[in-house]
Design a protein around this motif. Structure first.
Motif, PDB file in Angstrom:
ATOM      1  N   ARG A 102       0.862  -1.186   0.000  1.00 25.68           N
ATOM      2  CA  ARG A 102       0.000   0.000   0.000  1.00 25.68           C
ATOM      3  C   ARG A 102       0.895   1.232   0.000  1.00 25.68           C
ATOM      4  O   ARG A 102       1.817   1.336   0.815  1.00 25.68           O
ATOM      5  CB  ARG A 102      -0.907   0.011   1.228  1.00 25.68           C
ATOM      6  N   SER A 107      -4.874   3.402   0.725  1.00 24.46           N
ATOM      7  CA  SER A 107      -4.840   3.077  -0.705  1.00 24.46           C
ATOM      8  C   SER A 107      -5.115   1.600  -0.931  1.00 24.46           C
ATOM      9  O   SER A 107      -5.040   0.766  -0.017  1.00 24.46           O
ATOM     10  CB  SER A 107      -3.494   3.463  -1.311  1.00 24.46           C
ATOM     11  N   LYS A 108      -5.414   1.270  -2.158  1.00 21.51           N
ATOM     12  CA  LYS A 108      -5.621  -0.128  -2.528  1.00 21.51           C
ATOM     13  C   LYS A 108      -4.268  -0.841  -2.545  1.00 21.51           C
ATOM     14  O   LYS A 108      -3.215  -0.232  -2.463  1.00 21.51           O
ATOM     15  CB  LYS A 108      -6.263  -0.225  -3.904  1.00 21.51           C
TER      16      LYS A 108
END
Length: 123
Positions: A102, A107-108
């Protein structure tokens, strides 16, 4: 982004052992799951073993009891190892390291791959 540097491949006779290493580094929030994959000629890439940031492991059935994945954690630098014992000719493949990470806490997950290291098991 996370950079991966692999080492430890080579040639070994059936029944022998090799230890692969993968050093992951980068200015990211976290490096999460890491894994080793392999791709034999004419075959699809397959997951061999993976390990979570907390140390939980998972293996493909064909290597259980023979391969061991482990990791050393440091902030923004993680090394993952794959100890391969009792190697068989069908273990011949290019082995790739993968890291999921990440960039920020929210965040993804992103993924990075190493360049691959050749393992050849033959008499």
């Amino acid at each position: 982004q996370v950079q991966l540097v692999e080492s430890g491949g080579g040639f070994v006779q059936p029944g022998g052992s090799l230890r692969l290493s993968c050093a992951a580094s980068g200015s990211v929030f976290s490096i999460d799951d890491m894994g080793w994959y392999r791709q034999a000629p004419g075959k699809e890439r397959e997951l061999v073993a993976r390990i979570s940031s907390g140390g939980s492991t998972d293996y493909v059935d064909s290597v259980k009891g023979r391969f061991t994945i482990s990791r050393d954690n440091a902030k923004n630098a993680v090394t993952v190892y794959l100890q391969m014992n009792s190697l068989k000719p069908e273990g011949t493949a290019v082995y790739y390291c993968k890291a999921e990470y990440r960039v920020f806490s929210f965040s993804k997950l992103f993924g990075s791959w190493g360049q691959g290291t050749q393992v050849t098991v033959s008499s």
